[in-house]
Design an enzyme around this catalytic site. Structure first.
Site, PDB file in Angstrom:
ATOM      1  N   HIS A 307       1.992   3.213   2.139  1.00 44.53           N
ATOM      2  CA  HIS A 307       2.124   4.599   2.555  1.00 44.53           C
ATOM      3  C   HIS A 307       2.373   4.623   4.051  1.00 44.53           C
ATOM      4  CE1 HIS A 307       1.256   8.830   3.162  1.00 44.53           C
ATOM      5  NE2 HIS A 307       1.524   8.952   1.876  1.00 44.53           N
ATOM      6  N   ASP A 364       0.982   7.970  -6.247  1.00 39.33           N
ATOM      7  CA  ASP A 364       1.897   7.839  -7.382  1.00 39.33           C
ATOM      8  C   ASP A 364       1.542   6.691  -8.309  1.00 39.33           C
ATOM      9  OD1 ASP A 364       3.556   9.983  -6.863  1.00 39.33           O
ATOM     10  OD2 ASP A 364       4.609   8.871  -5.303  1.00 39.33           O
TER      11      ASP A 364
HETATM   12  N1  ACO Z   1       6.036  -3.650  -1.680  1.00 44.72           N
HETATM   13  C1  ACO Z   1       6.260  -4.718  -0.866  1.00 44.72           C
HETATM   14  N2  ACO Z   1       6.291  -4.664   0.480  1.00 44.72           N
HETATM   15  C2  ACO Z   1       6.100  -3.463   1.042  1.00 44.72           C
HETATM   16  C3  ACO Z   1       5.853  -2.311   0.286  1.00 44.72           C
HETATM   17  C4  ACO Z   1       5.821  -2.423  -1.134  1.00 44.72           C
HETATM   18  N3  ACO Z   1       5.598  -1.353  -1.891  1.00 44.72           N
HETATM   19  N4  ACO Z   1       5.702  -1.264   1.111  1.00 44.72           N
HETATM   20  C5  ACO Z   1       5.827  -1.728   2.351  1.00 44.72           C
HETATM   21  N5  ACO Z   1       6.065  -3.068   2.317  1.00 44.72           N
HETATM   22  C6  ACO Z   1       6.190  -3.961   3.476  1.00 44.72           C
HETATM   23  C7  ACO Z   1       7.551  -3.810   4.152  1.00 44.72           C
HETATM   24  O1  ACO Z   1       8.497  -4.709   3.627  1.00 44.72           O
HETATM   25  C8  ACO Z   1       7.192  -4.107   5.585  1.00 44.72           C
HETATM   26  O2  ACO Z   1       7.022  -5.517   5.713  1.00 44.72           O
HETATM   27  P1  ACO Z   1       7.395  -6.256   7.093  1.00 44.72           P
HETATM   28  O3  ACO Z   1       6.450  -5.701   8.115  1.00 44.72           O
HETATM   29  O4  ACO Z   1       7.198  -7.701   6.806  1.00 44.72           O
HETATM   30  O5  ACO Z   1       8.832  -5.907   7.390  1.00 44.72           O
HETATM   31  C9  ACO Z   1       5.800  -3.492   5.755  1.00 44.72           C
HETATM   32  O6  ACO Z   1       5.218  -3.534   4.439  1.00 44.72           O
HETATM   33  C10 ACO Z   1       5.813  -2.069   6.287  1.00 44.72           C
HETATM   34  O7  ACO Z   1       6.633  -1.291   5.404  1.00 44.72           O
HETATM   35  P2  ACO Z   1       7.625  -0.163   5.886  1.00 44.72           P
HETATM   36  O8  ACO Z   1       8.676   0.003   4.846  1.00 44.72           O
HETATM   37  O9  ACO Z   1       8.073  -0.448   7.290  1.00 44.72           O
HETATM   38  O10 ACO Z   1       6.633   1.057   5.921  1.00 44.72           O
HETATM   39  P3  ACO Z   1       7.054   2.562   5.885  1.00 44.72           P
HETATM   40  O11 ACO Z   1       5.902   3.316   6.453  1.00 44.72           O
HETATM   41  O12 ACO Z   1       8.394   2.759   6.508  1.00 44.72           O
HETATM   42  O13 ACO Z   1       7.222   2.872   4.306  1.00 44.72           O
HETATM   43  C11 ACO Z   1       6.753   3.431   2.056  1.00 44.72           C
HETATM   44  C12 ACO Z   1       6.251   3.466   3.526  1.00 44.72           C
HETATM   45  C13 ACO Z   1       8.178   4.011   1.993  1.00 44.72           C
HETATM   46  C14 ACO Z   1       5.852   4.341   1.219  1.00 44.72           C
HETATM   47  C15 ACO Z   1       6.733   1.977   1.544  1.00 44.72           C
HETATM   48  O14 ACO Z   1       5.413   1.478   1.571  1.00 44.72           O
HETATM   49  C16 ACO Z   1       7.302   1.851   0.123  1.00 44.72           C
HETATM   50  O15 ACO Z   1       8.525   1.693  -0.015  1.00 44.72           O
HETATM   51  N6  ACO Z   1       6.434   1.895  -0.945  1.00 44.72           N
HETATM   52  C17 ACO Z   1       6.913   1.838  -2.325  1.00 44.72           C
HETATM   53  C18 ACO Z   1       7.425   3.203  -2.753  1.00 44.72           C
HETATM   54  C19 ACO Z   1       6.318   4.195  -2.967  1.00 44.72           C
HETATM   55  O16 ACO Z   1       5.318   3.937  -3.623  1.00 44.72           O
HETATM   56  N7  ACO Z   1       6.524   5.411  -2.411  1.00 44.72           N
HETATM   57  C20 ACO Z   1       5.585   6.520  -2.561  1.00 44.72           C
HETATM   58  C21 ACO Z   1       4.871   6.799  -1.276  1.00 44.72           C
HETATM   59  S1  ACO Z   1       3.688   8.067  -1.496  1.00 44.72           S
HETATM   60  C22 ACO Z   1       4.607   9.490  -1.519  1.00 44.72           C
HETATM   61  O17 ACO Z   1       5.651   9.625  -0.949  1.00 44.72           O
HETATM   62  C23 ACO Z   1       4.086  10.583  -2.283  1.00 44.72           C
END
Ligand code: ACO
Length: 428
Positions: A307, A364
């Site tokens: 998140h 979710d």
């Molecule tokens: N699986 C694997 N790796 C992940 C995940 C995941 N679900 N989420 C984040 N990471 C990793 C990224 O690759 C990144 O790694 P790095 O630092 O080595 O490059 C690090 O964790 C940080 O992730 P970001 O994408 O930079 O974080 P951001 O805050 O931009 O994204 C997000 C947040 C979009 C929710 C992300 O965690 C994600 O894609 N999750 C899966 C989709 C999801 O469940 N979305 C619902 C969110 S809740 C909502 O909107 C109601």
């Protein structure tokens, strides 16, 4: 006493005002930065940018706190109805008995949608995704209510539009579902509560008696409350930015629905179930999927994990996980997908990659399991999220309008070619 932060650049030091929120959040106001220094800020994805002042929702991602208008999400989910929460978000205070009755009464008088809307539905292909239909139909509502488009609309016009939207979204959502599966539309019954009416329009048939299961109704009420607002997330920021151009509320909400649809945002609830089903079909080797999620050359992410703001736990996910257990037990549903979800959570929570990055199950991760148990089809999951989020979007739009927030228009750091002469193609 005014406080300032200092920024030194190119031998010049400028003073930037510091703003403090009521929950001790601190921000540097950079609105005059460019004029004073020629600098702009760069913050891709707005990870560190406060776009507005807001008195609606407070969340602390480190401590896992979420409150609407000061009330803890845990208490609201336990004790309130969705109608009370939507009133609270939109009007700022919990309703009295009289005000709640006035609000409910007004909503039930607007649940029908214009019969001409049917012809739009019939033009969508069978099996059209309900989110695509919902976003289009909400935007279409503006053409039936041209008063909503006027830039000098009165407070009464705005209130009427708000009530129409709250009333009509469940009707449109259920119509989108009925069209998706090829069943006849069921008209609203105004003696039912908001959630009961939605269940009736979703699962009832025009010619048959329909009995509402109280377990299903109560779970739905809780889910809608948990999704009702979440401060400046992707879809809410979209609603505010679209609304800041003084586009009408229907168009702003339609844009929010589109933003919500993406799998990184509200679309994650559908993606989670699809992922869990894929893992099950593939033999249930959880470690394999964890490794895929960690592999940077693989685009797969563990859906429902991570998140932008919560880095310890998502308080909504805790409530939903417990609710999923209760609902499945009460309905006597044995869902192997829930077992896979729980195991996956345990494996991921112990894995260094997820721990280091603060990746925990979000709202979710378990919501789809409850929706499945309630009989809601996978493609409708994000529509359910939209139904819950509607009062939050409206409250944020209203706040933006009342605060006279300026039009949303970010800047950029241009990295393309500098000026070059046009070269004509020979023989053109
Ligand atoms: N699986 C694997 N790796 C992940 C995940 C995941 N679900 N989420 C984040 N990471 C990793 C990224 O690759 C990144 O790694 P790095 O630092 O080595 O490059 C690090 O964790 C940080 O992730 P970001 O994408 O930079 O974080 P951001 O805050 O931009 O994204 C997000 C947040 C979009 C929710 C992300 O965690 C994600 O894609 N999750 C899966 C989709 C999801 O469940 N979305 C619902 C969110 S809740 C909502 O909107 C109601």
């Amino acid at each position: 006493m005014s406080e300032f932060a200092q920024l030194t650049f190119d031998e010049n030091t400028i003073q930037l005002p510091v703003v403090r929120g009521s929950e001790k959040e601190i921000a540097v106001d950079i609105s005059k930065l460019r004029g004073q220094s020629g600098l702009i800020t760069l913050d891709r994805g707005f990870k560190n940018t406060g776009a507005t002042h807001s008195a609606i929702t407070f969340l602390d991602g480190e401590k896992g706190i979420l409150r609407y208008r000061g009330y803890a999400i845990e208490e609201l989910a336990e004790k309130a109805s969705f109608a009370e929460v939507s009133y609270l978000l939109i009007y700022g205070e919990l309703p009295t008995v009289d005000r709640l009755s006035w609000y409910n009464n007004s909503i039930v008088h607007h649940t029908l949608v214009h019969e001409n809307m049917k012809s739009f539905f019939s033009a969508f292909p069978l099996g059209a995704h309900p989110m695509g239909m919902l976003s289009a139909m909400v935007s279409t509502l503006s053409t039936f209510y041209p008063g909503s488009q006027s830039s000098n609309r009165s407070m009464e016009d705005i209130e009427l539009t708000i009530h129409r939207l709250i009333a009509k979204l469940p009707t449109l959502a259920s119509q989108a579902y009925k069209h998706n599966v090829g069943l006849p539309t069921v008209y609203p019954q105004n003696e039912l509560s908001y959630t009961e009416n939605f269940l009736y329009m979703m699962f009832g048939l025009p010619t048959e008696e329909f009995e509402i299961n109280p377990v299903v109704d109560s779970a739905l009420n809780k889910l809608l409350i948990l999704h009702a607002d979440h401060e400046q997330n992707c879809s809410t920021a979209t609603v505010r930015v679209v609304g800041s151009s003084q586009a009408n509320l229907y168009s702003s909400i339609s844009a929010g629905i589109s933003a919500l649809w993406g799998p990184l945002h509200g679309g994650a609830n559908q993606a989670v179930i699809e992922m869990l089903e894929q893992i099950k079909l593939d033999g249930g080797d959880l470690q394999k999927w964890i490794e895929k999620a960690k592999d940077k050359s693989d685009s797969f992410r563990l859906m429902g994990f991570g998140h932008r703001v919560y880095k310890n736990f998502d308080p909504r996910a805790r409530i939903i996980k417990k609710a999923a257990d209760d609902v499945l037990e009460a309905l006597g549903v044995d869902d192997p997908i829930l077992d896979i979800a729980k195991e996956l959570e345990q494996v991921a929570l112990k894995d260094e990659y997820f721990v280091e990055r603060g990746l925990y199950p979000n709202v979710d991760f378990y919501s789809g399991i409850i929706y499945r148990a309630l009989g809601i089809p996978t493609e409708m999951f994000t529509v359910m999220f939209a139904l819950g989020r509607l009062p939050g979007w409206i409250a944020q739009w209203k706040e933006m309008t009342e605060n006279n927030d300026p039009i949303g228009r970010p800047r950029q750091v241009y990295t393309g070619p500098t000026e070059r002469p046009f070269v004509e193609i020979d023989g053109r």
